[in-house]
Design an enzyme around this catalytic site. Structure first.
Site, PDB file in Angstrom:
ATOM      1  N   THR A  36       1.071  12.958  50.821  1.00  0.00           N
ATOM      2  CA  THR A  36      -0.305  12.166  51.474  1.00  0.00           C
ATOM      3  C   THR A  36      -0.162  10.812  51.635  1.00  0.00           C
ATOM      4  O   THR A  36      -0.641  10.492  52.789  1.00  0.00           O
ATOM      5  CB  THR A  36      -1.292  12.684  49.925  1.00  0.00           C
ATOM      6  OG1 THR A  36      -1.162  13.688  49.621  1.00  0.00           O
ATOM      7  CG2 THR A  36      -2.613  12.562  50.677  1.00  0.00           C
ATOM      8  N   ASP A  89      -2.390   5.089  47.809  1.00  0.00           N
ATOM      9  CA  ASP A  89      -1.465   6.106  47.275  1.00  0.00           C
ATOM     10  C   ASP A  89      -2.227   7.245  46.781  1.00  0.00           C
ATOM     11  O   ASP A  89      -3.233   7.527  46.787  1.00  0.00           O
ATOM     12  CB  ASP A  89      -1.060   5.585  45.892  1.00  0.00           C
ATOM     13  CG  ASP A  89       0.555   6.057  45.462  1.00  0.00           C
ATOM     14  OD1 ASP A  89       0.995   6.939  46.151  1.00  0.00           O
ATOM     15  OD2 ASP A  89       1.095   5.502  44.612  1.00  0.00           O
ATOM     16  N   THR A  91      -2.004  10.848  44.242  1.00  0.00           N
ATOM     17  CA  THR A  91      -2.033  11.204  42.861  1.00  0.00           C
ATOM     18  C   THR A  91      -1.912  12.697  42.672  1.00  0.00           C
ATOM     19  O   THR A  91      -1.957  13.608  43.554  1.00  0.00           O
ATOM     20  CB  THR A  91      -3.546  10.814  42.408  1.00  0.00           C
ATOM     21  OG1 THR A  91      -3.338  10.908  40.961  1.00  0.00           O
ATOM     22  CG2 THR A  91      -4.559  11.731  43.028  1.00  0.00           C
ATOM     23  N   ASP A  92      -1.649  13.096  41.367  1.00  0.00           N
ATOM     24  CA  ASP A  92      -1.264  14.294  40.894  1.00  0.00           C
ATOM     25  C   ASP A  92      -2.663  14.833  40.451  1.00  0.00           C
ATOM     26  O   ASP A  92      -2.898  16.034  40.492  1.00  0.00           O
ATOM     27  CB  ASP A  92      -0.042  14.377  39.999  1.00  0.00           C
ATOM     28  CG  ASP A  92       1.309  14.085  40.887  1.00  0.00           C
ATOM     29  OD1 ASP A  92       1.736  14.671  41.838  1.00  0.00           O
ATOM     30  OD2 ASP A  92       1.723  13.140  40.348  1.00  0.00           O
ATOM     31  N   GLY A 105       6.146  12.487  42.236  1.00  0.00           N
ATOM     32  CA  GLY A 105       7.069  12.269  43.264  1.00  0.00           C
ATOM     33  C   GLY A 105       8.141  11.314  42.666  1.00  0.00           C
ATOM     34  O   GLY A 105       8.920  10.815  43.592  1.00  0.00           O
ATOM     35  N   GLU A 111       4.922   2.392  41.456  1.00  0.00           N
ATOM     36  CA  GLU A 111       3.670   2.757  42.066  1.00  0.00           C
ATOM     37  C   GLU A 111       2.664   1.906  40.970  1.00  0.00           C
ATOM     38  O   GLU A 111       1.721   1.440  41.463  1.00  0.00           O
ATOM     39  CB  GLU A 111       3.301   4.146  42.102  1.00  0.00           C
ATOM     40  CG  GLU A 111       4.210   5.097  43.198  1.00  0.00           C
ATOM     41  CD  GLU A 111       3.749   6.623  42.988  1.00  0.00           C
ATOM     42  OE1 GLU A 111       3.921   7.251  44.170  1.00  0.00           O
ATOM     43  OE2 GLU A 111       3.665   6.906  41.952  1.00  0.00           O
TER      44      GLU A 111
END
Ligand code: 5RP
Length: 262
Positions: A36, A89, A91-92, A105, A111
C-alpha cells in the site's frame, strides 16, 4: 493506470492517492513500507515529476528508499531530516482508536522510529485491515540474533501473565534462512489471537532483553484512510473526530506508471 487492476490493488491505490493530499510543498515526509505504501511513493513521485512538488522523503526500509529514488522522490536519512511533518504508511491491522499492528513487511523498527518522529501519521489501508480487537494478525517483534531462542522463550513465558489468547511464536523465515531486517535482526511472529490491552503489552514486551521493538503502534496514528475497490475512500481523523468520504477518479490515461521500471 494498469488495466485489470484487482479490487484490492485499486483499494490500496485510491487510499494512497487520497493520503498524498496531506502532503504540502516543502514538507519532510516519512515513507512507509509495503504494497500500500508503495502506491503512495509512486503517487508522490508523480507529483514531484509532473506537478513540481518539492518534498524531502525519509524511507522506512531499503526497498522503499530504492522505489523512492526510482520515481524521483528525494531521500535523506532521518538524522539529516531530524523531525518530519508527516509519515504515510500501511498497516496490518487497525482498531477504532487507530492503534495498529505493523511489521508484516518486516520494517516495523524503522517504521516506528520514523512515525514517532513525525508531527502526524496517516495510515493507508483497506477494510480487510479493520478489527474490533487487535491480535488476529500475528504480532511481529524484532529481536537481536544473539540468544534469540532464549529471548523467544522469555517472551512466551512473559505472555502467560498478559491479556492475550495465544502465546506461541515463530521465527520468520526467508526460504531456508531466518528473515533478516534492515537492522540485521530477526523477527518473531507472536500468535496472540486477541490482544486485550495493547498499551500494556507493548510496554511489557519492550522490557525484555534482546527484544528491540514490537509492532504495536499505540497512540501514534492520527488518521486512517480506508480505500475501497469501487474508488471510494473514507478518512477518519482520531484527533478532531471527523469522518470524510471521497470518490477518487482513476483515470485510464493516468501516467503514474509510465516511466517506472519494475
Ligand atoms: C511493513 C508494514 C506494512 O505497512 C504492513 O505489513 C502492510 O503492508 P501491505 O500494505 O503490503 O498490506 O508494516 O513492515
Amino acid at each position: 493506470m494498469p488495466k485489470n487492476m484487482s479490487p484490492i490493488d485499486k483499494a490500496k491505490y485510491v487510499a494512497a492517492k487520497r493520503a498524498v493530499s496531506y502532503v504540502e510543498d516543502g514538507m519532510k515526509v516519512g515513507l512507509g513500507t509495503g504494497s500500500t505504501a508503495a502506491w503512495m511513493v509512486r503517487c508522490l513521485g508523480d507529483m514531484v515529476r509532473n506537478e513540481g512538488l518539492s518534498i524531502t522523503g525519509v524511507a522506512t526500509s531499503t526497498r522503499t528508499a530504492t522505489l523512492a529514488r526510482e520515481v524521483g522522490v528525494p531521500i535523506v536519512t532521518l538524522d539529516e531530516a531530524k523531525w518530519l511533518d508527516l509519515t504515510i504508511d500501511g498497516t496490518d491491522e487497525y482498531d477504532a482508536n487507530l492503534n495498529l499492528i505493523k511489521g508484516g513487511g518486516g520494517a516495523l523498527l524503522q517504521e516506528k522510529i520514523v512515525a514517532t518522529a513525525s508531527d502526524q501519521m496517516v495510515v493507508i489501508a483497506d477494510l480487510t485491515k479493520q478489527v474490533d480487537t487487535l491480535g488476529a494478525f500475528p504480532l511481529p517483534v524484532e529481536v537481536i540474533p544473539f540468544g534469540w531462542q532464549t529471548t523467544k522463550a522469555l517472551i512466551e513465558e512473559t505472555l502467560v501473565n498478559l491479556d492475550v489468547l495465544g502465546r506461541s511464536s515463530a521465527l520468520r523465515m526467508n526460504n531456508d534462512a531466518p528473515y533478516i531486517t534492515d537492522e540485521g535482526n530477526y523477527i518473531l511472529d507472536l500468535q496472540l489471537r486477541r490482544i486485550g490491552n495493547a498499551r500494556q503489552l507493548s510496554l511489557v514486551l519492550n522490557q525484555i532483553p534482546g527484544l528491540v521493538e514490537n509492532g504495536l503502534f499505540v497512540d501514534i496514528c492520527d488518521v486512517v484512510v480506508i480505500g475501497n475497490g469501487d474508488g471510494t475512500v473514507e478518512t477518519r481523523d482520531i484527533n478532531n473526530g471527523t469522518v470524510e468520504h471521497d470518490q477518487i477518479e482513476v483515470e485510464e490515461t493516468d501516467n503514474l506508471f509510465a516511466d517506472i521500471a519494475d
